[in-house]
Every structure is written in C-alpha cells, then in structure tokens.
Design an enzyme around this catalytic site. Structure first.
Site, PDB file in Angstrom:
ATOM      1  N   GLU A   1       0.834  -1.218   0.000  1.00 28.37           N
ATOM      2  CA  GLU A   1       0.000   0.000   0.000  1.00 28.37           C
ATOM      3  C   GLU A   1       0.864   1.261   0.000  1.00 28.37           C
ATOM      4  O   GLU A   1       0.593   2.216  -0.731  1.00 28.37           O
ATOM      5  CB  GLU A   1      -0.947  -0.036   1.212  1.00 28.37           C
ATOM      6  CG  GLU A   1      -2.025  -1.111   1.038  1.00 28.37           C
ATOM      7  CD  GLU A   1      -2.864  -1.343   2.281  1.00 28.37           C
ATOM      8  OE1 GLU A   1      -2.264  -1.588   3.348  1.00 28.37           O
ATOM      9  OE2 GLU A   1      -4.092  -1.271   2.189  1.00 28.37           O
TER      10      GLU A   1
ATOM     11  N   GLU B   1      -3.558  -9.737   3.719  1.00 27.19           N
ATOM     12  CA  GLU B   1      -4.297  -9.449   4.960  1.00 27.19           C
ATOM     13  C   GLU B   1      -5.360 -10.490   5.295  1.00 27.19           C
ATOM     14  O   GLU B   1      -5.600 -10.783   6.460  1.00 27.19           O
ATOM     15  CB  GLU B   1      -4.954  -8.060   4.873  1.00 27.19           C
ATOM     16  CG  GLU B   1      -3.984  -6.895   4.996  1.00 27.19           C
ATOM     17  CD  GLU B   1      -3.379  -6.450   3.676  1.00 27.19           C
ATOM     18  OE1 GLU B   1      -3.430  -7.220   2.694  1.00 27.19           O
ATOM     19  OE2 GLU B   1      -2.846  -5.321   3.623  1.00 27.19           O
TER      20      GLU B   1
END
Ligand code: 3HC
Ligand code: NAI
Length: 701
Positions: free
Chosen positions: A109, A129
């Site tokens: 990210e 995740e």
C-alpha cells in the site's frame, strides 16, 4: 529523526531507507519517519527526485501485526496511513519505490503511494491481509484495482496470494524490473523521469482500469467454496467492488469501515494468534541460544509404507540424499511406485517440471539392506507399529550408525524412552512424528525422550524448518499431544452416535464449525482398523465399569474399515464419494439397544460442546503435566496436523473465545452425567476461576 528511517541525498535524489529489521514492518515511528523524510526532500532545492527503499532483506512486509492486539484491546489508537500515501502522490518531485523481498500488505500500500515502482526480479508483492482475517486497511483495495485492474486486484485481496515481480510488471503494479543493483538503478530511473519532464501520475487518479467488467458474484462463490467459513475474503471483495462504484476518497472510507469490522472480529484474533503461534513454537525456552545444531547431509528411512515413502520424499524435496530400506522387494517396489506417482502428479499439475522430479527421484536410493546407513546423519524408522519390531530395528541400527547419527522413530503411540533404552545412545534417540500424508501435512511433532540431548532437539527443530514443516516439541506420553487429544474427541463423537445422533449429523456439525472433515469421516479416511487393533491391545488397561465406544468396533467386526474397504461409517463409491448406509444405521440402533441406551434427539450444540471440550480438557491436562510447552503449541498442532480451522485459532484459543468459565461449567455438567472420563483438568478449573485464557497463561509463565 529516529533510527527507523535513514535519509541521504545521492546526487539530486533523496534516498529514504526503512530500517526496521527483520521485515521493516510499519511499526510506530516508521510511517511518521517516512513522512518527515519526504517533507525534507520536497523542501530541499538540491533534490529533484525521491527513492523509497527497504534496508536489509526486504521492503516493508506490512503493518506491524503486533500492534493490532493493542488497538483492539484499547491500549493504543488505530493507525492512519492514508495521509502518508497522499503526501507521496502529491509530491512535486517524482517518488520511485524500489522493492525487493516482500512488499506485503501495508508495504504494498505504501509502495502504491509512489508515482512509480521498480522491483528486483526475486521480489514479491501481495495483499495477504485475509490470512490474518482482515482486509487491506490503507487504500490497497482502492489503489490496486487502479494499477493492476479490478480482476487482478480482487483476486489478490480476496485470496491473499502474493505474485512475483514479473507478474506484477505484466499487470501494471510495477513499472520496471531491475536486474542490477536496485538502489543505483532506482536512482537512475528517477532521474530518467526528471529528464523526461513527464508529470508523474498519481495512482489514485488512474481510473482507466476501473471500468473492466468482472463478476464479483462469481468471485464470491469461489471464496465461499475455497475459503469456507472465512469472512475476510468476502469483505475484501466488497471493498474492491467499492472501488468501481465510489470516488477514491469514498472508497477509502468504505474500506476503512470494513477493515475495522474485520479487525475486531474473533476470526482475525484467531488468525493473528495462528500467525505468531507458528513462529512461537520454534522457540524452545530451555534451549540455550548457542546449542549446537548438526547439519543433516544424508538421511536413511526404514520402511517404505504409507509414512516411510512420504518421509523419504520430504528429505529428497529438501535436497538431502536418502536411502529407503524395506523388508521385501515387493514392499520396496510398491513404496517407490507411490513416490513416483506422487511426483508425477505434481508434474502433471504444473507444480514443478519433470527435471525437478528426476532430480528428486535420483536422491532416493531404494534397497533391502543397511548398506550406507553408516554414513547417515539421521535414520528415521517407519515400520509397522509394534514395540518388539521397533526394538529389533533400533538395536540393529544402533550397531551400524555412526555415533553422531540421530535415531528417530515415527511411532504414533509407542514410548520413545522404551525404544531408546535398547540402544547405547538414548541421548541420540527422538521421535519425529510425521502426519499422513507425510509429504503434504505441515506438522512434525518432535517427541523428546527423557534422555534426548538438547543438541538433538535443536537439530530436529532446525530440520523441520528445512523440510518445510512446522516442528512442535512435545513430551513422551501415550499418543504424544495430537493423538492423545484426538482419542477423547473421537470417543465423544462415537458416544453421541450411540446415544442418538447419526454419523452425518455429528460430522456435519464439525464440518460446519470449519474442520476439514468430521471425526467419523476422518476415521474412515485413516482406517478404523488402526484404532480397533490398538484398543484390542490395550483393553487390559481399561478401568472396569468405564464406558467405551462399541459401535466402531462393531463396524470393524463387519469388515468396515473405512475408505480402504469401500465401507466404514459411510459407504463409498468408486470416486470415494460417501453416502449414508442403512446397514450402519441399523447397526447403530442395535448397538445402542445392546448397551441399554435409549436413543434420544441430540442437539447440534451438544455435539459441538462434547467434541470440542473433550479436546480442550485433555489439552489442559497435557499442559499441566508438561507434555506441551505452551497452549499455543497445542493450537498449532491442531491447525497444521488435524485440519482445525485457522479462523478458530486452535482448540485452546477457541476455548478462550468461548470463555473458560463457560467451558469449565459444561465440562462439569458432562462429568456429572457421563462420569470420570470428563473429570475437569485442574488447570482448566483454575484458569476459569481466575477469569483467564490459556493464551494469557502462556504469557505469564
Ligand atoms: N509485523 C510484525 N512482525 C512481523 C511481521 C509483521 N508484519 N512480519 C513478520 N514479522 C516477524 C515474525 O513474527 C518473526 O518474528 P520472530 O523472529 O520474533 O519470530 C520475524 O518477523 C521474521 O518473520 P518470519 O519468520 O516469518 O520470516 P520469513 O523470512 O520466513 O518471512 C515474511 C518473511 C514473508 C514477511 C513473513 O514474515 C510474512 O508473511 N509476514 C506477514 C506479512 C503480512 O501479513 N503483512 C500484512 C500485515 S497486515 C497489514 O499490512 C494491514 C495493512 O493493510 C494496513
Ligand atoms: P505401513 O504398514 O504402511 O508401512 C510399514 C512398512 O514397514 C511396510 O512397508 C513394511 O514392509 C515395512 N517394514 C516392516 N519391517 C521392516 C524392516 N525390518 N525393515 C524395513 N522395512 C520394514 O505403516 P505406516 O502407516 O507407514 O506406519 C509406519 C509407522 O508410522 C508406524 O509406527 C505408525 O504408527 C506411524 N504412523 C502412521 C501414520 C499413518 O497415518 N499411517 C501417521 C503417523 C505415524
């Protein structure tokens, strides 16, 4: 500025290096430090471009997972990474992110906040995740579709599998693969951009890939099927879908809401427990850091049956030459044929090329003699389960093996101490209990005998890692940890059938709980005759008057051994598809009547509580007796060896989620109704009274 971030200027390029070993996680101070360095570079007139890179073995491998528990327990506020990425995108000077190792989760990210990304050929990027029960929480579900396309982003966020640099280049996450020195080439790339005069693109504004048509519903159906019971994959798909429906900022808000919901869920807590647990079990508190670890260069295996063949494959897969000794040519040929077939299947499925199969086969030497055993660093015995035979084998190999050779047994029930006692080197004897199929299952119970040396334990723990297994050290009690606990679990499943439940009902409750299969289907797969033979052998140890399951013995008496005979608790067709069998229903009714049991309606709740708490109560006894080091070790044994669902965190962690007080009260009820087999473990009672969990008990010791 803290040491977490290093800042330098090379020519006209500012270099920001993340310096938070071992994996450069985004621990407190890291995002702040990157932000400060960025501002400094932007303000410096001598700088015209910025490179962000990771120091050490990897780029940022994600948010600091240790912080999540602090957030959910209220010890600290949540994190906020979005302003950092926005500042990177809004920088007037091009920001190039240089990736090596693993840019995972928050790492990817952050990387997507840069204008450009370059990567080493061996780098990997991913949004893993979901493996922690959460979704990307720093705009990953919004920027990734803009860079990689919606389909690729949805797949990466929903299933969490990383992709390699070449794939990342092909789909647009990465702009260039760097063959040479990463930093030097990243700086050169940044200067190329400056020289070209191009206005660097902001990933959040790159909307052209968002109109790509994909079926989110088909993806949801796939996630429901392949990630049964998990909420995060579906949540991740919702968040990626939002990127196609909402403007960037709104999409980020939606992602945040979903992220928070996942973060506070029991599934996430359980999966984070499993993540750290897998690493915790490798730490053996009583082993000194400098304990010598011997190198395993050559191995030998005795027996090429169900287990021996798979064990030999493990050695070959790790590049360790291995001799496989059998008793007869026929058994040897059969064993080698299975090994060959397993490898050929992998080649057919594209897991590796024929050349890899050939190289692995060449490492395995089949033979009927002990020739060459004198050179082995470890000998693993995997012959039939019988003490007399094991003793005979250990006596023989003790006479042949070099003094430094480890003598390991794959026994699943027999005493390692009794086996070790026939050798002149009990300190070199240990149990290495592989799980079936040994070439697939990740668990390796490492069974420590009373005299096993620390060096042998340390070597076997290191060997587990080399064989790509999760090694868990256990003590030498009957069944060790995993199988000792499975015994009361299966006992209760069978009792429930004798009391009124159908095999299908019992199995469905546990399958719906998330297990790979229910206990009775598992018995059919493993072979019901194995337990039957063991029960016959140990019948003399049974306490008079104590209840024991009978219907499983009755099945074996009918020749219903499970899948291998086409019939067990269920009937199996030629494709091994199971169906309920009226003959079994009739047998169960008859057995109940013979036992004087009036059949009743058994609730699903009772099935779950009796099977799960049987595991938990036995696990607690194992802990108080010291046969497992920590409760998390038991959890990892169940997660990696018994198909226990990761999102429940293992039996001991699950008990904590339910609340030990509630578990204890239920165990007391079962004790009152079903007798002494349900005597509550002292540790369970104590922790229930103290309002603690097993995980807390682990930490306090
Ligand atoms: N946070 C905190 N600690 C971490 C960590 C992380 N993200 N990743 C790894 N560690 C720790 C491990 O616990 C281990 O600690 P230990 O030595 O005390 O046991 C140490 O770093 C080394 O890890 P490994 O033993 O796993 O090292 P490997 O080299 O085998 O693997 C890895 C490295 C591939 C990076 C692997 O550790 C990994 O997959 N880590 C998790 C990556 C991940 O899930 N990232 C996403 C986090 S969530 C997130 O980013 C949310 C965001 O969207 C906001
Ligand atoms: P198996 O019956 O499939 O194979 C045993 C093999 O040992 C046979 O091929 C036999 O010919 C060979 N053998 C017997 N005596 C020998 C000798 N003197 N020299 C060389 N080979 C000899 O048995 P399996 O299932 O592989 O079990 C082996 C061991 O692993 C047992 O101790 C068992 O308890 C344990 N185990 C089995 C598991 C399973 O699921 N099958 C799981 C974990 C452990």
């Amino acid at each position: 500025m803290s040491d977490l971030i290093l800042y330098s200027v090379q020519g006209a390029t500012a270099v920001i290096t993340v310096n938070n070993p071992p994996v450069n996680a985004l621990s407190p101070g890291v995002p702040e430090g990157i932000g400060e360095s960025l501002a400094k570079a932007v303000a410096d007139d001598a700088v015209n471009a910025i490179v962000l890179i990771g120091g050490g073995r990897t780029f940022i491998a994600g948010a600091d997972i240790k912080e999540f528990g602090k957030i959910t327990s209220g010890q600290r506020k949540g994190f906020e990474l979005l302003p950092l990425m926005r500042a990177m995108e809004d920088s007037s000077k091009p920001v190039v992110v240089a990736i090596h190792g693993t840019a995972f989760g928050g790492g990817l990210e952050v990387a997507m906040g840069g204008h450009y990304r370059v990567a080493s050929p061996s780098a990997q990027v991913g949004q893993p995740e979901v493996k922690l029960g959460i979704i990307p929480g720093a705009a990953g579900t919004q920027r990734l579709p803009r860079l990689a396309g919606v389909a690729k982003a949805a797949e990466m966020c929903a299933f969490g599998e990383p992709i390699k640099a070449a794939d990342a280049l092909a789909c647009g996450i990465v702009d260039r693969i760097i063959e040479g020195d990463l930093l030097t080439c990243a700086i050169a790339f940044a200067q190329e951009i400056v020289a070209s005069g191009i206005t660097p693109p902001k990933p959040r504004e790159r909307n052209e890939k968002l109109s790509e048509a994909i079926s989110f519903d088909a993806l949801r159906a796939q996630a429901r099927k392949t990630k049964r019971g998990l909420t995060a994959p579906l949540a991740a798909i919702d968040a990626v879908e939002a990127s196609t429906q909402l403007p960037f900022d709104e999409g980020c808000k939606k992602e945040r809401e979903i992220f928070e919901r996942c973060l506070y869920s029991d599934q996430s807590k359980a999966m984070i427990h499993a993540f750290f647990g897998e690493r915790e079990v490798a730490k053996i508190p009583f082993l000194a850091k400098d304990t010598a670890v011997a190198e395993i260069r050559r191995a030998a295996v005795i027996g090429a049956g169900t287990m021996g063949g798979g064990i030999a494959m493990n050695y070959a897969n790790a590049g360790i030459p291995v001799i496989v000794k059998e008793a007869t040519q026929e058994a040897l040929d059969r064993g080698m044929a299975v090994i060959r077939k397993n490898y050929a299947n992998s080649v057919a499925k594209g897991r590796f090329p024929q050349s890899v199969m050939d190289a692995r086969m060449a490492l395995i030497t089949p033979q009927l003699t002990y020739d060459g055993f004198e050179e082995a660093d470890i000998i693993t015995e995997a012959v039939f389960e019988g003490m007399a035979l094991k003793k005979e084998i250990f006596t023989a190999i003790d006479g042949i093996a070099k003094p430094t050779c480890i003598l390991a047994s794959n026994t699943s029930t027999l005493s390692i101490d009794e086996i070790a006692a026939v050798t002149a080197r009990p300190h070199m004897v240990i149990g290495t209990h592989f799980f079936s199929p040994a070439n697939v299952m990740r668990l390796l119970e490492i069974v420590r005998g009373a005299k096993t040396s620390h060096e042998v334990i340390a070597t076997c723990m290191a060997l587990a890692k080399k064989l790509n297994k999760v090694g868990v050290l256990v003590g030498n009690c009957r069944g060790f940890v995993g199988n000792r606990m499975i015994h009361p679990y299966i006992r209760e499943a069978t009792f429930l059938v004798e009391e009124g439940a159908s095999p299908e009902q019992v199995d469905k409750v546990l399958y719906d709980f998330g297990l790979a299969m229910g206990p009775l289907a598992m018995g059919d797969l493993a072979g019901l005759d194995v337990g039957w033979r063991i029960r016959q052998e140990y019948r003399h140890l049974e306490t008079p008057g104590e209840r024991h399951p009978r219907v499983n013995d009755a099945l074996c008496e009918m020749g219903r051994y499970g899948q291998k005979t086409g019939r067990g608790w269920y009937a199996y067709d030629e494709n091994r598809k199971s169906s309920p069998d009226p003959e079994v229903a009739a047998l169960i009714e008859r057995t109940s009547a013979e036992l004087g049991i009036t059949r009743r309606v058994v609730s699903d709740d009772e099935i779950l509580d009796r099977t799960m708490y049987a595991l938990v109560n036995e696990g607690a006894k194992i802990l108080e007796e010291g046969f497992a080091l920590r409760s998390v070790d038991i959890d990892i044994i169940y997660l990696t060896g018994y198909g226990f669902p990761a999102h429940r965190g293992g039996p001991m962690f699950y008990a904590g989620l339910v609340g030990l007080k509630k578990v204890y009260e239920r165990v007391c009820e079962f004790h009152a109704t079903h007798g002494d087999q349900w005597a509550p473990a002292t540790l369970l009672k104590r922790l229930a009274e103290e309002g603690k969990t097993f995980a807390q008990w682990d930490k306090e010791r």
